[in-house]
Scaffold this motif. Sequence first.
Motif, PDB file in Angstrom:
ATOM      1  N   UNK A  16       3.956   5.160  11.554  1.00  0.00           N
ATOM      2  CA  UNK A  16       3.605   5.588  12.917  1.00  0.00           C
ATOM      3  C   UNK A  16       2.291   4.948  13.352  1.00  0.00           C
ATOM      4  N   UNK A  17       1.349   4.791  12.425  1.00  0.00           N
ATOM      5  CA  UNK A  17       0.023   4.256  12.767  1.00  0.00           C
ATOM      6  C   UNK A  17       0.077   2.804  13.209  1.00  0.00           C
ATOM      7  N   UNK A  18       1.121   2.058  12.823  1.00  0.00           N
ATOM      8  CA  UNK A  18       1.188   0.638  13.160  1.00  0.00           C
ATOM      9  C   UNK A  18       2.463   0.266  13.921  1.00  0.00           C
ATOM     10  N   UNK A  19       3.319   1.216  14.220  1.00  0.00           N
ATOM     11  CA  UNK A  19       4.577   0.913  14.905  1.00  0.00           C
ATOM     12  C   UNK A  19       4.340   0.721  16.404  1.00  0.00           C
ATOM     13  N   UNK A  20       5.263   0.054  17.106  1.00  0.00           N
ATOM     14  CA  UNK A  20       5.094  -0.150  18.544  1.00  0.00           C
ATOM     15  C   UNK A  20       5.153   1.169  19.299  1.00  0.00           C
ATOM     16  N   UNK A  21       4.378   1.249  20.376  1.00  0.00           N
ATOM     17  CA  UNK A  21       4.324   2.394  21.291  1.00  0.00           C
ATOM     18  C   UNK A  21       3.707   3.623  20.619  1.00  0.00           C
ATOM     19  N   UNK A  22       4.245   4.038  19.460  1.00  0.00           N
ATOM     20  CA  UNK A  22       3.743   5.241  18.793  1.00  0.00           C
ATOM     21  C   UNK A  22       2.301   5.067  18.338  1.00  0.00           C
ATOM     22  N   UNK A  23       1.892   3.837  18.032  1.00  0.00           N
ATOM     23  CA  UNK A  23       0.529   3.589  17.576  1.00  0.00           C
ATOM     24  C   UNK A  23      -0.477   3.494  18.721  1.00  0.00           C
ATOM     25  N   UNK A  76       6.006  -0.842  10.254  1.00  0.00           N
ATOM     26  CA  UNK A  76       5.407  -0.687  11.576  1.00  0.00           C
ATOM     27  C   UNK A  76       4.897  -1.999  12.140  1.00  0.00           C
ATOM     28  N   UNK A  77       4.305  -2.824  11.280  1.00  0.00           N
ATOM     29  CA  UNK A  77       3.749  -4.100  11.730  1.00  0.00           C
ATOM     30  C   UNK A  77       4.848  -5.052  12.193  1.00  0.00           C
ATOM     31  N   UNK A  78       5.967  -5.091  11.464  1.00  0.00           N
ATOM     32  CA  UNK A  78       7.083  -5.955  11.868  1.00  0.00           C
ATOM     33  C   UNK A  78       7.666  -5.476  13.197  1.00  0.00           C
ATOM     34  N   UNK A  79       7.760  -4.160  13.379  1.00  0.00           N
ATOM     35  CA  UNK A  79       8.234  -3.642  14.665  1.00  0.00           C
ATOM     36  C   UNK A  79       7.297  -3.985  15.812  1.00  0.00           C
ATOM     37  N   UNK A  80       5.998  -4.087  15.513  1.00  0.00           N
ATOM     38  CA  UNK A  80       5.002  -4.397  16.541  1.00  0.00           C
ATOM     39  C   UNK A  80       4.981  -5.873  16.903  1.00  0.00           C
ATOM     40  N   UNK A  81       5.548  -6.736  16.065  1.00  0.00           N
ATOM     41  CA  UNK A  81       5.447  -8.178  16.284  1.00  0.00           C
ATOM     42  C   UNK A  81       6.092  -8.618  17.593  1.00  0.00           C
ATOM     43  N   UNK A 124       7.978  -4.627  28.530  1.00  0.00           N
ATOM     44  CA  UNK A 124       8.660  -4.492  27.245  1.00  0.00           C
ATOM     45  C   UNK A 124       8.754  -3.027  26.825  1.00  0.00           C
ATOM     46  N   UNK A 125       7.727  -2.240  27.128  1.00  0.00           N
ATOM     47  CA  UNK A 125       7.763  -0.817  26.801  1.00  0.00           C
ATOM     48  C   UNK A 125       8.870  -0.102  27.570  1.00  0.00           C
ATOM     49  N   UNK A 126       9.018  -0.440  28.842  1.00  0.00           N
ATOM     50  CA  UNK A 126      10.099   0.150  29.645  1.00  0.00           C
ATOM     51  C   UNK A 126      11.461  -0.200  29.067  1.00  0.00           C
ATOM     52  N   UNK A 127      11.650  -1.481  28.721  1.00  0.00           N
ATOM     53  CA  UNK A 127      12.922  -1.902  28.125  1.00  0.00           C
ATOM     54  C   UNK A 127      13.129  -1.210  26.782  1.00  0.00           C
ATOM     55  N   UNK A 128      12.060  -1.015  26.024  1.00  0.00           N
ATOM     56  CA  UNK A 128      12.123  -0.371  24.713  1.00  0.00           C
ATOM     57  C   UNK A 128      12.697   1.039  24.824  1.00  0.00           C
ATOM     58  N   UNK A 234      15.401  -9.819  22.706  1.00  0.00           N
ATOM     59  CA  UNK A 234      14.496 -10.077  21.576  1.00  0.00           C
ATOM     60  C   UNK A 234      13.944  -8.794  20.950  1.00  0.00           C
ATOM     61  N   UNK A 235      13.807  -7.718  21.713  1.00  0.00           N
ATOM     62  CA  UNK A 235      13.231  -6.503  21.136  1.00  0.00           C
ATOM     63  C   UNK A 235      14.088  -5.911  20.011  1.00  0.00           C
ATOM     64  N   UNK A 236      15.435  -5.910  20.131  1.00  0.00           N
ATOM     65  CA  UNK A 236      16.222  -5.385  18.999  1.00  0.00           C
ATOM     66  C   UNK A 236      16.082  -6.197  17.720  1.00  0.00           C
ATOM     67  N   UNK A 237      15.589  -7.433  17.814  1.00  0.00           N
ATOM     68  CA  UNK A 237      15.428  -8.226  16.595  1.00  0.00           C
ATOM     69  C   UNK A 237      14.363  -7.626  15.674  1.00  0.00           C
ATOM     70  N   UNK A 238      13.423  -6.841  16.244  1.00  0.00           N
ATOM     71  CA  UNK A 238      12.424  -6.186  15.391  1.00  0.00           C
ATOM     72  C   UNK A 238      13.099  -5.187  14.460  1.00  0.00           C
ATOM     73  N   UNK A 239      14.104  -4.456  14.971  1.00  0.00           N
ATOM     74  CA  UNK A 239      14.861  -3.529  14.130  1.00  0.00           C
ATOM     75  C   UNK A 239      15.620  -4.306  13.061  1.00  0.00           C
ATOM     76  N   UNK A 240      16.167  -5.448  13.449  1.00  0.00           N
ATOM     77  CA  UNK A 240      16.901  -6.289  12.501  1.00  0.00           C
ATOM     78  C   UNK A 240      15.970  -6.800  11.399  1.00  0.00           C
TER      79      UNK A 240
END
Length: 250
Positions: A16-23, A76-81, A124-128, A234-240
């Motif tokens: 959570x500390x390094x993930x996108x949006x939640x951090x 979290x860092x990979x999700x933030x990339x 990107x946050x809206x699309x997320x 491109x955003x779903x690629x972070x989950x991948x």
Amino acid sequence: MLEVILLVFFRIVFFIAFSPVLSSRTFPAVLKVALAIFLTIISLSTISITSLPELTWGVTFLFLLLKEMMLGFAMGFIGQLMFTAVEIAGQLIDFQVGFSMAQVYDTTFQISGSQYGKLNYWLATCVFFITNLHHQLIRGIVESFILVPVGTVTFPGVTIEGIVKVFSQTIEMAVNLAAPIVIALLVIDLILGILARTVPQINLLLLSLPLKTGVSFFFALLLLPNIASFLNKILPTSIQFIQEMLHSFS
């Protein structure tokens, strides 16, 4: 049992500390702690306590705790990339327009952010959230305890190669996102260069700044649906990337 709870909790906390949006600093700290506790309770229901190695207090347990924190940080860092990629794209556009000297202090991240970088980030946050990627992100951290049980985290050599691949794809996505506007601005620079050679009396400094700003705004609005569509890809690629990393660990 307490040892298992701590290992699960610290992996989720660092995620959570390094993930996108939640951090984000705008996300209340109380809600972050509440979300970490809630996800810990859910994750414990997916763990088979009898299949775990025997855990005891000591240096070995602290080492296991450190590895759990590193895994949570990596996820979290990979999700933030991907969000970093859209900010890099905005910085490339700002540099070409001439907004680099107009960067403002962003209280959300405690850094000086670019104008187009912030625009791309919030888009990107809206699309997320519209595409429910936050559900997949949370599901990923819960399912990580099935793929990589607590106390069994290892970092294989293939992980380094995967990190290099992820970084290269992040830069590629940033360049692809910024390319249309940057190319349009380079054409404007070319035209202004020709004018400077043919009509030296024109004050290009006063002409170029408003012209390039107007062109960048025009293309940003014109390409807004295409940018949103590109972010949706491109955003779903972070989950991948997170899933591929977990499979390499397992």
